[in-house]
Design an enzyme around this catalytic site. Structure first.
Site, PDB file in Angstrom:
ATOM      1  N   GLU A  97       0.803  -1.225   0.000  1.00 47.94           N
ATOM      2  CA  GLU A  97       0.000   0.000   0.000  1.00 47.94           C
ATOM      3  C   GLU A  97       0.839   1.279   0.000  1.00 47.94           C
ATOM      4  O   GLU A  97       0.551   2.212  -0.730  1.00 47.94           O
ATOM      5  CB  GLU A  97      -0.951   0.024   1.212  1.00 47.94           C
ATOM      6  CG  GLU A  97      -2.172  -0.874   1.071  1.00 47.94           C
ATOM      7  CD  GLU A  97      -1.900  -2.298   1.494  1.00 47.94           C
ATOM      8  OE1 GLU A  97      -0.779  -2.584   1.973  1.00 47.94           O
ATOM      9  OE2 GLU A  97      -2.799  -3.146   1.357  1.00 47.94           O
ATOM     10  N   HIS A 130     -10.159  -4.267  11.323  1.00 46.03           N
ATOM     11  CA  HIS A 130     -10.834  -4.117  10.041  1.00 46.03           C
ATOM     12  C   HIS A 130     -12.159  -3.384  10.164  1.00 46.03           C
ATOM     13  O   HIS A 130     -12.985  -3.446   9.274  1.00 46.03           O
ATOM     14  CB  HIS A 130     -11.095  -5.485   9.401  1.00 46.03           C
ATOM     15  CG  HIS A 130      -9.867  -6.118   8.820  1.00 46.03           C
ATOM     16  ND1 HIS A 130      -8.808  -6.516   9.591  1.00 46.03           N
ATOM     17  CD2 HIS A 130      -9.534  -6.421   7.537  1.00 46.03           C
ATOM     18  CE1 HIS A 130      -7.874  -7.044   8.819  1.00 46.03           C
ATOM     19  NE2 HIS A 130      -8.280  -6.989   7.573  1.00 46.03           N
TER      20      HIS A 130
END
Lengths: 464, 378
Positions: A198, A267
């Site tokens: 990322e 998450h």
């Protein structure tokens, strides 16, 4: 004219220091870059390098002198062809160095500017309203997922510079199938599978955008964008400002945001308030499929870095989407989803579902709520909220950020500042509880906002 | 500008049945397999021991001399102005490293891009940015490249293909890789020079970038400016593998060490690397063995290294003195001719300094401009 050597500052905060040692004596020839003296501050001893060539005509401040003010003349140099004797006769005080004077003036100016000069008011932002749909516009029921895919595909057809990159966006067709069909239509030049990296691909996208491409960078979820945070904020958001408007970074970072279901603490987080904190970013978080499509298309065309927050729970939800060749919506405009008179609910993205459920029950109890979908979190369309507050005199914010410095906190602050006299009750917030998201089903339910909590908050502000 | 249709535009990804990746990696291996030139362990710093590079003719040496001297004098002036309080905040001087940017600039063409970190004044001058605009940015004035809103570490020039000027260590590496990505995407044969330091070489994003650059065969030359100290930490104290030219090895990126104090060696290595990238063979890594004479920033007394080490580099390896010596001994320039060049440069720098002080501070209304570009939205 002699060349003045002045007491240097070694940091922006240094005002004076000790001239500890001279490495040269009168009559020495020096060149630019030579170490000529040492000075001491409370922090360090530093060498002073000559910035000019010449002969030392006069040492004005002897070594060992303490409290020598920054910019005081400490020595005089005779330049080439100058007579050191005549130079040493000059009175340094009388001919204080030009740059030093400038510096003093500047310092003074800065001080006064700090006290006297008020920061100018920010420019007013005018945002267009949603375009009127032409008469006879047909609607098709589409999921949010399909609407997002169509938005990207349409913009890619329209503009060769637009490409999509991210993990599993091409061959796998998206971890959440949002990029379904794009590889087949546009090929692997424009639909790019990345390694799981990322930080790297966010920065790569920023570079590509600075070079004039229009990247859409998908994060599999925004939880993983934490790894890329530096590029989103320091590289993407600040480039236009830091370059004085010369360079821009037209890029869309998109992906699912906010709590999904039973995926645990790492998450399950709504990042809207994080990104909304940053000047230079635009933060969009749509609820419906039509808004998702119209706003994503606008985002891809927009010249600014955009954080486009989707929601996993909403991906499969269906809505009517206008079937127009080119359906775009204004960024920065809230939508009044339902008119009401008793209380204003302010929400966005998945928060809307709690509001809708609550409103159905509230209606049964005779409470008529107005619902505002912010759609864009930054810039915040506070005017639409204020207009509503003037009518209802009560506000409840509903979102999945944490309460501390969350989106609701910002709305509350702005509403009380701009519509204090219109408020008949304290502003209440319904948010995710102030804990990391638990995994256990019962605890997760407790941690999330709920329709019941919205109802309770509404009743509280309505004193019912 | 020639636009070459790149067959490797498709080789970025691995289409089933295509052998393009295999082909290019074979080509690479022949170079990657070579042992990079070993460094001499000279006290006071390492320098690559290569056979001496091809010489410069008189014009080339003259140009290198002028260009490097401009950076040297500019930086000295910046240091002086910092001392007078005219420049604020952080100010990282490039003195000592001039041969790296001037040599590399000589290896690229118009249209190739440059991106670097925060020790960036030299890069900007090398790309041809106006010393006045750079100096005025250092003083935070309206006439600066960023209208005074960027400062020493944050300047850009679309015109000169200079993409910053980045204050976060390591950040320019993926950005430069993205610039290279755009070259491939647009099917041009442009190459991006991505500079970073020995300190940045330990950042994770560098390796994320290396991986993608080689995987997709992106035209990027990674230039590690190894000035041997990441702020106050020597390479040996921070790096398990101190031969930074090997840092691309596990990604199959060829790398070599270069004497970064010799502008001829830099240009020669640079040309080879740029040619490699332009030919579509993917990224290339150059480790420039260089040295900064000054502290990390203006307020760094540099106590972590011996004075003798600095003096040795200055007296024996100075990039500008090397050229000056050649100009006198080989090219038979007279002291007067050199003096006239020095005078010219000094004039340019003084004019920049004057401009940087006379240019007004940005108008208060600039506070709110350039945050986002306002648009109608739809």
């Amino acid at each position: 004219m002699s060349i003045k050597v002045t007491m240097p500052a070694l940091s922006p905060t240094m005002e004076e220091g000790t001239l500890a040692k001279w490495h040269v004596k009168e009559g020495d020839t020096i060149s630019s870059g030579d170490v000529i003296a040492e000075i001491e501050t409370d922090k360090a001893t530093m060498e002073v390098e000559a910035a000019d060539d010449g002969t030392v005509a006069k040492i004005v401040v002897p070594e060992g002198t303490e409290n020598v003010k920054v910019n005081e003349v400490i020595a005089l140099l005779a330049g080439e062809g100058e007579d050191t004797d005549s130079v040493s006769e000059e009175k340094p005080e009388a001919s204080a160095p030009q740059p030093a004077e400038d510096a003093d003036e500047d310092a003074d100016e800065e001080e006064t500017s700090g006290e006297d000069e008020k920061a100018p008011a920010p420019p007013a932002v005018k945002v267009a309203s949603d375009p009127e749909l032409p008469e006879g516009t047909e609607f098709e029921e589409q999921t949010v997922r399909e609407a997002l895919r169509d938005a990207m595909a349409e913009e890619m057809r329209r503009d060769e510079r637009v490409f999509v990159m991210g993990e599993e966006v091409a061959q796998y067709e998206g971890a959440y199938k949002v990029t379904q069909g794009l590889l087949a239509e546009f090929g692997d030049r424009r639909v790019v599978d990345t390694p799981i990296t990322e930080h790297g691909f966010a920065g790569l996208g920023v570079g590509a955008a600075m070079a004039g491409l229009r990247p859409i960078v998908e994060f599999m979820t925004f939880n993983f964008a934490m790894q890329a945070m530096d590029h989103l904020i320091n590289s993407a958001a600040k480039t236009r400002y830091m370059s004085g408007g010369q360079m821009s970074c037209p890029i869309v970072f998109r992906g699912p945001n906010g709590p999904a279901a039973r995926v645990g603490a790492q998450h399950s987080q709504d990042y809207a308030s994080w990104y909304s904190h940053i000047p230079g970013l635009i933060v969009i978080a749509p609820y419906s499929a039509a808004d998702a499509k119209g706003l994503l298309k606008a985002a891809i065309r927009d010249p600014n870095p955009i954080i486009f927050l989707e929601n996993e729970v909403l991906y499969g939800k269906s809505f009517d989407v206008p079937q127009l060749d080119d359906y775009t919506l204004p960024i920065g405009k809230a939508r009044v989803m339902k008119q009401g008179s008793d209380v204003t609910l302010v929400s966005y993205s998945h928060g809307i579902t709690y509001c809708l459920d609550a409103m159905a029950k509230l209606e049964e109890e005779g409470i008529d709520a107005e619902l505002i979908d912010l759609r864009t979190i930054r810039p915040l369309d506070i005017d639409t909220v204020i207009e509503s507050v003037k009518k209802t005199n009560r506000v409840v914010t509903v979102d999945e950020t944490w309460p501390h410095c969350g989106v609701g906190a910002e709305i509350a602050a702005q509403v009380q500042a701009k519509a204090f006299d219109y408020l008949d009750a304290p502003i209440l917030r319904v948010t995710q509880k102030d804990v990391p998201m638990p995994y256990a089903a019962n605890l997760e339910k407790l941690a999330l906002p709920s329709a019941d909590e919205v109802i309770e908050a509404v009743k509280t502000v309505c004193y019912r | 500008m020639a636009t070459r249709s790149r067959s490797s535009a498709t080789s970025r990804k691995k289409p089933s049945g295509k052998s393009s990746t295999a082909k290019s990696s074979t080509a690479k291996r022949s170079t990657a397999g070579k042992t990079p030139a070993r460094r001499k362990s000279a006290s006071g710093g390492k320098s690559a021991s290569k056979s001496s590079p091809a010489g410069f003719d008189k014009d080339e040496d003259l140009k290198a001399y002028r260009d490097m001297l401009l950076i040297r004098r500019f930086e000295e002036k910046a240091g002086q102005m910092y001392g007078m309080g005219l420049i604020g905040g952080f100010c990282h001087l490039y003195i000592g490293q001039e041969a790296v940017v001037i040599g590399m600039q000589g290896a690229i063409e118009d249209g190739d891009q440059v991106v670097t970190g925060y020790r960036d004044h030299g890069h900007m001058l090398a790309t041809g940015m106006d010393p006045k605009g750079v100096m005025a940015e250092l003083t935070g004035r309206e006439g600066g490249y960023s209208k005074g809103k960027g400062g020493s570490m944050h300047m850009f020039s679309v015109e000169k293909n200079f993409y910053g000027g980045h204050g976060i260590v390591g950040a320019p590496v993926p950005i430069g890789t993205g610039l290279a990505f755009s070259n491939q995407y647009n099917r041009t044969d442009r190459v991006c020079l991505t500079y970073f330091g020995d300190g940045a070489a330990n950042q994770g994003q560098v390796y994320e970038s290396f991986n993608m650059a080689e995987l997709w065969q992106l035209p990027v030359v990674y230039v590690i400016e190894n000035n041997q100290y990441a702020m106050g930490t020597s390479v040996a104290r921070a790096s398990a593998q101190t031969d930074l030219s090997k840092r691309g090895t596990s990604f199959n990126i060829p790398g070599e060490q270069v004497d970064g104090m010799d502008v001829r060696a830099v240009r020669e290595a640079g040309r080879k690397a740029v040619e490699w990238c332009r030919a579509g063979k993917g990224p290339y890594l150059l480790e420039m063995m260089t040295y900064r004479y000054r502290g990390h920033s203006m307020s760094d007394p540099a106590k972590y290294r011996a004075k003798e080490e600095v003096n040795k580099m200055r007296s024996e390896h100075d990039p500008i003195e090397q050229v000056r010596k050649r100009l006198i001994e080989q090219h038979k320039l007279s002291e007067d001719e050199l003096k006239s060049i020095d005078k010219d440069i000094k004039k340019t720098v003084n004019e920049a300094a004057e401009f940087a002080q006379s240019s007004p501070e940005p108008d208060p209304s600039e506070l709110w401009t350039d945050v986002v570009e306002l648009s109608e939205g739809a």
